[in-house]
Design a protein around this motif. Structure first.
Motif, PDB file in Angstrom:
ATOM      1  N   ALA A   1       0.688  -1.268   0.009  1.00 33.24           N
ATOM      2  CA  ALA A   1      -0.015   0.164  -0.006  1.00 33.24           C
ATOM      3  C   ALA A   1       0.783   1.309   0.053  1.00 33.24           C
ATOM      4  O   ALA A   1       0.508   2.320  -0.736  1.00 33.24           O
ATOM      5  N   TRP A   2       1.818   1.197   0.915  1.00 34.05           N
ATOM      6  CA  TRP A   2       2.843   2.454   0.805  1.00 34.05           C
ATOM      7  C   TRP A   2       3.722   2.519  -0.449  1.00 34.05           C
ATOM      8  O   TRP A   2       3.695   3.880  -1.016  1.00 34.05           O
ATOM      9  N   ALA A   3       4.239   1.316  -0.806  1.00 35.43           N
ATOM     10  CA  ALA A   3       4.833   1.490  -2.091  1.00 35.43           C
ATOM     11  C   ALA A   3       4.017   1.844  -3.286  1.00 35.43           C
ATOM     12  O   ALA A   3       4.335   2.675  -4.188  1.00 35.43           O
ATOM     13  N   GLY A   4       2.790   1.233  -3.371  1.00 40.19           N
ATOM     14  CA  GLY A   4       1.820   1.847  -4.518  1.00 40.19           C
ATOM     15  C   GLY A   4       1.443   3.290  -4.448  1.00 40.19           C
ATOM     16  O   GLY A   4       1.260   3.488  -5.481  1.00 40.19           O
ATOM     17  N   ARG A   5       1.109   3.497  -3.247  1.00 44.12           N
ATOM     18  CA  ARG A   5       0.830   5.035  -3.171  1.00 44.12           C
ATOM     19  C   ARG A   5       1.797   5.845  -3.649  1.00 44.12           C
ATOM     20  O   ARG A   5       1.395   6.998  -4.548  1.00 44.12           O
ATOM     21  N   ALA A   6       3.186   5.566  -3.230  1.00 43.69           N
ATOM     22  CA  ALA A   6       4.301   6.353  -3.791  1.00 43.69           C
ATOM     23  C   ALA A   6       4.507   6.231  -5.634  1.00 43.69           C
ATOM     24  O   ALA A   6       4.648   7.338  -6.146  1.00 43.69           O
TER      25      ALA A   6
ATOM     26  N   ASP B   1      -1.729  13.255  -9.771  1.00 40.84           N
ATOM     27  CA  ASP B   1      -0.897  12.586  -8.704  1.00 40.84           C
ATOM     28  C   ASP B   1      -1.515  12.163  -7.446  1.00 40.84           C
ATOM     29  O   ASP B   1      -1.322  10.866  -7.035  1.00 40.84           O
ATOM     30  N   SER B   2      -2.616  12.861  -7.050  1.00 36.05           N
ATOM     31  CA  SER B   2      -3.585  12.306  -6.048  1.00 36.05           C
ATOM     32  C   SER B   2      -4.135  11.203  -6.359  1.00 36.05           C
ATOM     33  O   SER B   2      -4.292  10.070  -5.573  1.00 36.05           O
ATOM     34  N   ASP B   3      -4.929  11.038  -7.641  1.00 34.88           N
ATOM     35  CA  ASP B   3      -5.614   9.833  -7.988  1.00 34.88           C
ATOM     36  C   ASP B   3      -4.624   8.720  -8.327  1.00 34.88           C
ATOM     37  O   ASP B   3      -5.024   7.603  -7.966  1.00 34.88           O
ATOM     38  N   GLY B   4      -3.431   9.198  -8.905  1.00 32.28           N
ATOM     39  CA  GLY B   4      -2.608   8.010  -9.094  1.00 32.28           C
ATOM     40  C   GLY B   4      -2.351   7.495  -7.835  1.00 32.28           C
ATOM     41  O   GLY B   4      -2.053   6.036  -7.615  1.00 32.28           O
ATOM     42  N   ALA B   5      -1.935   8.192  -6.607  1.00 32.48           N
ATOM     43  CA  ALA B   5      -1.488   7.790  -5.427  1.00 32.48           C
ATOM     44  C   ALA B   5      -2.540   6.987  -4.714  1.00 32.48           C
ATOM     45  O   ALA B   5      -2.355   5.803  -4.203  1.00 32.48           O
ATOM     46  N   THR B   6      -3.927   7.490  -4.855  1.00 35.11           N
ATOM     47  CA  THR B   6      -5.077   6.317  -4.097  1.00 35.11           C
ATOM     48  C   THR B   6      -5.160   5.324  -4.821  1.00 35.11           C
ATOM     49  O   THR B   6      -5.439   4.193  -4.204  1.00 35.11           O
ATOM     50  N   VAL B   7      -5.147   5.138  -6.165  1.00 40.42           N
ATOM     51  CA  VAL B   7      -5.546   4.003  -6.852  1.00 40.42           C
ATOM     52  C   VAL B   7      -4.158   2.863  -6.874  1.00 40.42           C
ATOM     53  O   VAL B   7      -4.423   1.705  -6.493  1.00 40.42           O
ATOM     54  N   GLY B   8      -3.123   3.602  -6.853  1.00 37.76           N
ATOM     55  CA  GLY B   8      -1.729   2.691  -6.428  1.00 37.76           C
ATOM     56  C   GLY B   8      -1.943   2.175  -4.936  1.00 37.76           C
ATOM     57  O   GLY B   8      -1.352   1.037  -4.814  1.00 37.76           O
ATOM     58  N   SER B   9      -2.311   2.907  -4.025  1.00 42.55           N
ATOM     59  CA  SER B   9      -2.424   2.531  -2.663  1.00 42.55           C
ATOM     60  C   SER B   9      -3.348   1.316  -2.601  1.00 42.55           C
ATOM     61  O   SER B   9      -3.124   0.116  -2.065  1.00 42.55           O
TER      62      SER B   9
END
Length: 454
Positions: free
Chosen positions: A111-116, A394-402
């Motif tokens: 989750a942390w790595a995906g958010r980043a 960047d915000s949406d990418g972070a949430t989806v990545g998380s």
């Protein structure tokens, strides 16, 4: 120097737009403002080029207060108080929906790595509209998007027409990434981690306010957060900080703060949403608060669910179903289920939400839901889809990545998205500069409530 997001003459246009969206009759006030020489809201940035003369500024302040006194006709089904939100949610869970398994630590690392990773992918094209993102990607052989953005081979005319976000592009292009660069989409979850370590899950909104005063440079926060911090500094207290001359109270800011509240409550969207609510009401109301509760619940579900559809279903249970945000999320998910061409999905979403600012919570939550459904658990497909949407990239990418990172775990994220980040994050927050994903995950794991941690 002209500060953004705080001047009355810049706020009034945004408040008029917000008022129309929530059904208030404001045309007489709008005429008074424009007849006096007032301008509309700046379309992208947070300030107009020139300050207003004192009489016009005083008029803007008066009109902001008049607008605040007009009640929205849809307020009854878009409440902000938690008890009213619960009453508006017929499927509000009465118990956790799942318990975390032995892979919790691995999922938290993911989750942390995906958010980043999702954040870094979206950083260089923040503020660039959808057509510009596509033009850049096509010109560099990266369309459909399948890797980091690059300036290598970008024709000068394309670069001039669609300039990078100068603040973030130097450290987030493929040729320059060396660790995870600082970003508010990462600072806020880390600040939330520090909040929980200091106060536990019994923190108050006043505790959140004090953390902001202690730790947040005003120049590193924007929109509703900057207004709320200003309101704190002039002596207002929550929840007044969220509503006093704050036209950004339903924008995306509270959503980007919410993941950590879900991560410490794996499988329990109710507890996650309650913590996110307490955090969000410092700066947001209604759909801005629901966005935070939705994101926290998604994060909670991502650590136990089998896939994005299960996570999405659990998260929607803590959002009032008649709210504009819930309707938008359901519509977006349905579109993504029924249309294999994601560009057609985005065409429909942009047509549906054309009246919303690019950092409003509703359109961005819709993009997040659509990308999660379309990506179907594929990390790269999910983050590239949401960045291609072209709103708050960047915000949406972070949430989806998380979310997808939590579903897959760190080892399930393809190395192309993690190797350049070197497992670390830059930050100006006290004690966080250079912190590793492993340490962030371990500290988050230590906060998981005992009954949930097995």
């Amino acid at each position: 120097m002209r500060l953004t997001w705080i001047h009355p003459e810049d706020l009034i246009g945004h408040e008029l737009r917000q008022a129309r969206q929530d059904g208030r009759a404001v045309e007489a006030i709008a005429r008074r403002w424009h007849d006096a020489g007032g301008h509309d809201a700046p379309p992208m940035a947070g300030a107009s080029a020139e300050p207003a003369a004192p009489p016009l500024r005083r008029l803007a302040e008066d009109l902001l207060d008049e607008l605040a006194a007009i009640r929205s006709p849809i307020a009854a089904w878009e409440p902000t108080e938690l008890d009213a939100i619960i009453a508006a949610c017929p499927d509000w869970p009465d118990a956790p929906l799942a318990a975390p398994g032995p892979d919790l630590a691995e999922r938290l690392r993911g989750a942390w790595a995906g958010r980043a990773a999702g954040c870094v992918l979206g950083k260089p094209v923040e503020k660039i509209p959808r057509e510009g993102i596509r033009a850049i990607a096509e010109a560099t052989g990266n369309w459909p998007i399948r890797g980091w953005f690059t300036a290598r081979g970008l024709p000068a005319d394309v670069a001039a027409r669609w300039p990078w976000n100068r603040r973030s592009a130097p450290t987030s292009l493929a040729e320059n990434i060396d660790g995870t660069p600082e970003d508010d989409d990462l600072n806020f979850p880390m600040l939330g981690l520090a909040l929980l370590e200091r106060h536990g899950t019994g923190f108050t909104t006043d505790d959140v306010a004090q953390m902001w005063l202690d730790e947040l440079p005003a120049g590193r926060i924007f929109t509703a957060e900057r207004v709320a911090l200003r309101n704190l500094l002039v002596g207002l207290v929550p929840p007044e900080t969220s509503v006093h001359r704050n036209p950004f109270r339903e924008w995306i800011g509270a959503l980007i703060r919410a993941d950590v509240h879900g991560w410490v409550n794996p499988g329990d969207p109710v507890r996650a949403a309650a913590l996110a609510h307490r955090d969000a009401v410092l700066s947001h109301t209604a759909n801005g608060v629901y966005a935070a509760m939705f994101a926290a619940a998604l994060a909670a579900m991502s650590l136990t669910a089998e896939g994005p559809e299960e996570a999405l279903a659990g998260a929607l249970r803590v959002v009032p179903p008649r709210s504009r945000l819930a309707v938008a999320v359901r519509e977006a998910a349905d579109l993504a289920r029924g249309e294999p061409d994601f560009e057609r999905v985005l065409d429909a979403l942009h047509a549906r939400h054309a009246d919303l600012h690019w950092v409003h919570s509703i359109n961005n939550a819709a993009a997040i839901a659509a990308a999660l459904v379309h990506g179907a658990g594929d990390f790269g497909a999910s983050i590239t889809s949401v960045v291609a949407a072209g709103w708050d990239t960047d915000s949406d990418g972070a949430t989806v990545g998380s979310v997808v990172g939590g579903l897959l775990g760190a080892d399930g994220i393809p190395e192309q998205w993690t190797a350049p980040l070197h497992g670390r994050v830059a930050s100006t927050l006290t004690g966080f500069d250079g912190i590793t994903f492993d340490e962030l995950a371990a500290r988050t794991r230590a906060l998981v409530v005992p009954e949930a941690s097995g």
